[in-house]
Scaffold this motif. Structure first.
Motif, mmCIF file in Angstrom:
data_model
loop_
_atom_site.group_PDB
_atom_site.id
_atom_site.type_symbol
_atom_site.label_atom_id
_atom_site.label_comp_id
_atom_site.label_asym_id
_atom_site.label_seq_id
_atom_site.Cartn_x
_atom_site.Cartn_y
_atom_site.Cartn_z
ATOM 1 N N LEU B 110 -15.433 -57.622 13.021
ATOM 2 C CA LEU B 110 -15.151 -59.049 12.850
ATOM 3 C C LEU B 110 -16.387 -59.791 12.359
ATOM 4 C CD1 LEU B 110 -13.119 -59.620 16.139
ATOM 5 C CD2 LEU B 110 -12.246 -59.167 13.836
ATOM 6 N N SER B 112 -17.786 -62.118 13.726
ATOM 7 C CA SER B 112 -18.670 -62.367 14.868
ATOM 8 C C SER B 112 -19.507 -61.149 15.232
ATOM 9 C CB SER B 112 -17.828 -62.768 16.082
ATOM 10 O OG SER B 112 -16.831 -61.786 16.329
ATOM 11 N N LEU B 114 -18.229 -58.369 16.460
ATOM 12 C CA LEU B 114 -17.458 -57.501 17.355
ATOM 13 C C LEU B 114 -16.783 -56.392 16.557
ATOM 14 C CD1 LEU B 114 -15.413 -59.788 19.807
ATOM 15 C CD2 LEU B 114 -17.650 -58.750 20.151
ATOM 16 N N LEU B 116 -13.500 -54.427 16.625
ATOM 17 C CA LEU B 116 -12.176 -54.621 17.237
ATOM 18 C C LEU B 116 -11.248 -53.492 16.819
ATOM 19 C CD1 LEU B 116 -10.381 -56.761 18.835
ATOM 20 C CD2 LEU B 116 -9.645 -57.526 16.568
ATOM 21 N N ILE B 418 -9.181 -53.792 21.821
ATOM 22 C CA ILE B 418 -10.431 -53.390 22.462
ATOM 23 C C ILE B 418 -11.580 -53.870 21.584
ATOM 24 C CG2 ILE B 418 -11.831 -51.414 23.173
ATOM 25 C CD1 ILE B 418 -9.128 -49.914 23.584
ATOM 26 N N ALA B 419 -12.473 -54.655 22.173
ATOM 27 C CA ALA B 419 -13.573 -55.220 21.385
ATOM 28 C C ALA B 419 -14.906 -54.846 22.002
ATOM 29 C CB ALA B 419 -13.439 -56.732 21.304
ATOM 30 N N HIS B 420 -15.772 -54.294 21.185
ATOM 31 C CA HIS B 420 -17.132 -53.970 21.618
ATOM 32 C C HIS B 420 -18.111 -54.949 20.993
ATOM 33 C CE1 HIS B 420 -15.307 -50.122 22.801
ATOM 34 N NE2 HIS B 420 -16.375 -49.920 23.527
ATOM 35 N N GLY B 421 -18.894 -55.603 21.835
ATOM 36 C CA GLY B 421 -19.880 -56.556 21.339
ATOM 37 C C GLY B 421 -21.278 -56.145 21.732
ATOM 38 N N ASN B 422 -22.182 -57.052 21.564
ATOM 39 C CA ASN B 422 -23.578 -56.822 21.917
ATOM 40 C C ASN B 422 -24.036 -58.067 22.689
ATOM 41 O OD1 ASN B 422 -26.177 -55.856 21.984
ATOM 42 N ND2 ASN B 422 -26.652 -56.399 19.866
ATOM 43 N N TYR B 423 -23.422 -58.216 23.884
ATOM 44 C CA TYR B 423 -23.573 -59.451 24.659
ATOM 45 C C TYR B 423 -23.211 -60.651 23.773
ATOM 46 C CZ TYR B 423 -25.813 -56.469 28.137
ATOM 47 O OH TYR B 423 -26.067 -55.484 29.049
ATOM 48 N N SER B 424 -22.051 -60.545 23.165
ATOM 49 C CA SER B 424 -21.651 -61.516 22.136
ATOM 50 C C SER B 424 -20.993 -62.750 22.760
ATOM 51 C CB SER B 424 -20.653 -60.859 21.179
ATOM 52 O OG SER B 424 -21.154 -59.611 20.730
ATOM 53 N N VAL B 425 -21.332 -63.896 22.200
ATOM 54 C CA VAL B 425 -20.705 -65.152 22.622
ATOM 55 C C VAL B 425 -19.992 -65.785 21.436
ATOM 56 C CG1 VAL B 425 -22.406 -65.565 24.431
ATOM 57 C CG2 VAL B 425 -22.755 -66.546 22.140
ATOM 58 N N ARG B 426 -18.956 -66.545 21.748
ATOM 59 C CA ARG B 426 -18.215 -67.250 20.690
ATOM 60 C C ARG B 426 -18.950 -68.523 20.336
ATOM 61 N NH1 ARG B 426 -11.808 -68.867 20.878
ATOM 62 N NH2 ARG B 426 -11.841 -70.251 19.056
#
Lengths: 427, 427
Positions: B110, B112, B114, B116, B418-426
């Motif tokens: 995405l 952002s 993420l 997904l 299922i979303a993998h982030g990196n301590y992600s914020v919107r």
């Protein structure tokens, strides 16, 4: 329509249903360029009708304020120039989305020799029942038109004038494009009997989308004979594992709780591993309380904070609450198993997140949590059609049938199986 | 359970629901080899329990016969060695099907940041309410286990003993495999109050599949608070165009009407282009009437046949009937438009076919007919999970939500994002 005709404000839902079904047939035959041109003209028409729409909305807001509606709800129903231009811009974005209708999902030659394909087609007629938010009117109408569906809209009674103005603009665009105005219809009455009648129009309506509180969803599940998509209720959790980068975890929690607490994807309960509770929770309190948060602590969290910060104890029922406010339950758990168990009991299958550096913990969380959206090291706030790259959304489904999570254009389609034979018979 | 405990034969549906939900959690965690091994052991156990199952079935058949059940219905409920071995063979085929659970439907990075993905997961708990057909018990149970779903079965009251024996075999296999027997449960009572209660167990059941007559489907649509998949009612049509290879069209119509008239995918009404009616219909009558068909003619068809063959006139309501017999309505139409209009009014969105050599006619038919399955130069009888390469089917859906047409393993799944982030914020 003659508003004096009968007790339902002259509204004949059966007639509307028949009109919608006929309009859906026309819409199903449109190619993407024509549907997108319609949306572009709608965006322009919304811009042009700005004074009329704002006037209608001002009337609604005035009435609601005089009847004592809270400022929070008034803000949700308010349109101003910036918001309306934003709505028109969203319609242009919807026009630019890929059209799922007509795509071939899969296909093969069968053993019998038939060539079989599955082609996406519109659902048909969609009905939406929603709260006093005029932006939803255009969101849903534009997504339905994008995907070739006729739509029957029934928004909150507080925004009847706003919706009449908005749907009037949509219908004028439809007519200008040579399409039936009945592609978009508005139940222009607050009469609850009409809502009950609408829920039984399965002869004409293919999907009912309720948006609003749990009471409305419950009513639709119990009463509707039309297939219902329920969702939008989010008791979301974040589990903070023992192996976490606390510096980076704090902003994620702040984002999930504080950015827009009224959203269904905001976090309501934090589950913190016991091994880090006494180091992590004071930092969390120091960060969130000055921003206005109220922490509801379980006994373990109270011990970890040691009375150094103002807080309230978690009460019975709090874990099941969608706070929709700056309130946050905090519970100390013995580990992943207890966190999973808590989520199983109190979660609403909306959005759940784990913050961890531990691969095994992340994988178990992803595999074992049953929710529409599961996050590893990310805020629950990402559960959103726009964020997920779907463009707009008609709702966020938390049920399992048909659509789960943000419902973009694809969720407004079904398929037909198409088989080409050679005068083929089944053996 | 203690059969004397209460008025519902000691059956506690709420308890069954809780057990099913817990069992579903276990099933969702199984990998494909383990589920397939379970099915293979079930097939073997069915073979081994053959005498017991046939004895239980004989008891049911005996009772039904003494109560005057028709031979046609008796045949549907009858098990013999060949049929039971066929059922076991079908279970082995289901084991060999690809497992949709765990497949990644789509995914992307995405904006952002993420990552997904959408992963298929089991629906959870499926309930099936069906007629007196013991083969359906094993069809549905094996498809549910294949896809990691717990199942609650409620078959026709006439086959209570057969179903108790069959489900007993399934449960013994589950226990032998170290799995909860509650993965497959049987409502071992004819009590209608239990059916009504089952329809409101939305807290435990994710999908309700009714199979049977229109009355049952209507009841479920009106009463159930669980999402329902309705279908299996087929008023199917074949349109015979003016440009048709009559020699090759006749066997297709014969196949669609005569091969198994009790099936929902059999044809009920033939629509014949006026330009060929007087040449085509006598050949049709000469072919089908000796096989036992009864033709119900509209005035145009009567003229075309000229009284040379026995027939009856079409009566009011006949076009809407699912004959389930060797009866066939025949109507002469002015062309494709009238045929499409007829199908729109009388069709049940099940299976519709056109027989033509004309590409433009075929394409309009495919594009404009709204049905689960649309055929060009093929029999409507192909609408079937096995024929479509899906393996078995739990039902044929004629509604638009979630599944349309034959419902194979995929229709018993949903997905999670299922979303993998990196301590992600919107933002």
């Amino acid at each position: 329509m003659d508003a004096e005709k009968d007790g339902k404000g002259g509204i004949d839902l059966e007639f509307m249903g028949r009109q919608a079904r006929a309009a859906a047939l026309v819409l199903a035959g449109l190619d993407s360029p024509r549907k997108n041109a319609l949306l572009m003209s709608l965006a322009q028409a919304l811009d042009e009708a700005l004074p009329d729409i704002l006037a209608a909305n001002a009337e609604d807001v005035e009435t609601a304020r005089s009847q004592g509606m809270s400022e929070g709800l008034l803000d949700r129903m308010l349109l101003d120039e910036k918001r309306l231009r934003g709505i028109a811009a969203d319609v242009r974005c919807t026009a630019a989305l890929p059209d799922p209708v007509g795509t071939v999902m899969d296909g093969r030659r069968l053993d019998s020799g038939l060539f079989l394909t599955r082609r996406r087609v519109p659902l048909g007629v969609v009905a939406a029942v929603y709260e006093a938010r005029p932006n939803v009117t255009i969101d849903i109408a534009s997504l339905c038109l994008k995907t070739g569906n006729a739509v029957i809209l029934r928004g909150g009674k507080e925004i009847l004038h706003s919706n009449a103005a908005l749907v009037g603009v949509v219908r004028a665009c439809l007519e200008k494009a040579g399409l039936p105005a009945a592609c978009a219809q508005h139940v222009n009455s607050p009469d609850r009997a009409l809502l009950m009648e609408l829920m039984h129009m399965d002869a004409y309506v293919d999907m009912l989308i309720p948006r609003g509180g749990e009471g409305l969803h419950r009513l639709c599940r119990d009463e509707s004979s039309i297939p219902v998509i329920t969702g939008g209720i989010g008791v979301c959790h974040i589990y903070v594992d023992a192996r976490v980068d606390a510096d980076r975890a704090l902003p994620v929690i702040e984002n999930a709780k504080m950015q827009r607490p009224s959203a269904c994807n905001s976090v309501e309960t934090l589950l913190v591993h016991k091994d880090i509770a006494s180091s992590f929770l004071p930092r969390l309190a120091a960060r969130l309380i000055p921003l206005g948060a109220t922490l509801h602590l379980d006994p373990g969290a109270e011990v970890a904070l040691g009375g150094a910060y103002p807080s309230v104890p978690v009460r019975e029922g709090d874990y099941g609450k969608e706070w929709l406010s700056y309130d946050l339950n905090v519970r100390v758990v013995s580990g992943l198993d207890e966190a999973l168990e808590h989520i199983r009991i109190h979660g609403t299958a909306h959005s759940e997140a784990v913050l961890t550096e531990d691969l095994a913990v992340a994988e178990r969380f992803v595999n074992e949590v049953d929710a529409s959206a599961v996050y590893v090291n990310a805020s629950t706030r990402f559960t959103d059609g726009g964020q997920f790259g779907l463009g707009a959304e008609v709702a966020i489904s938390t049920q399992r049938l048909h659509a789960r999570g943000p419902m973009g254009p694809e969720a407004l389609t079904t398929w037909k199986w198409i088989a080409h034979g050679n005068y083929s018979v089944r053996e």
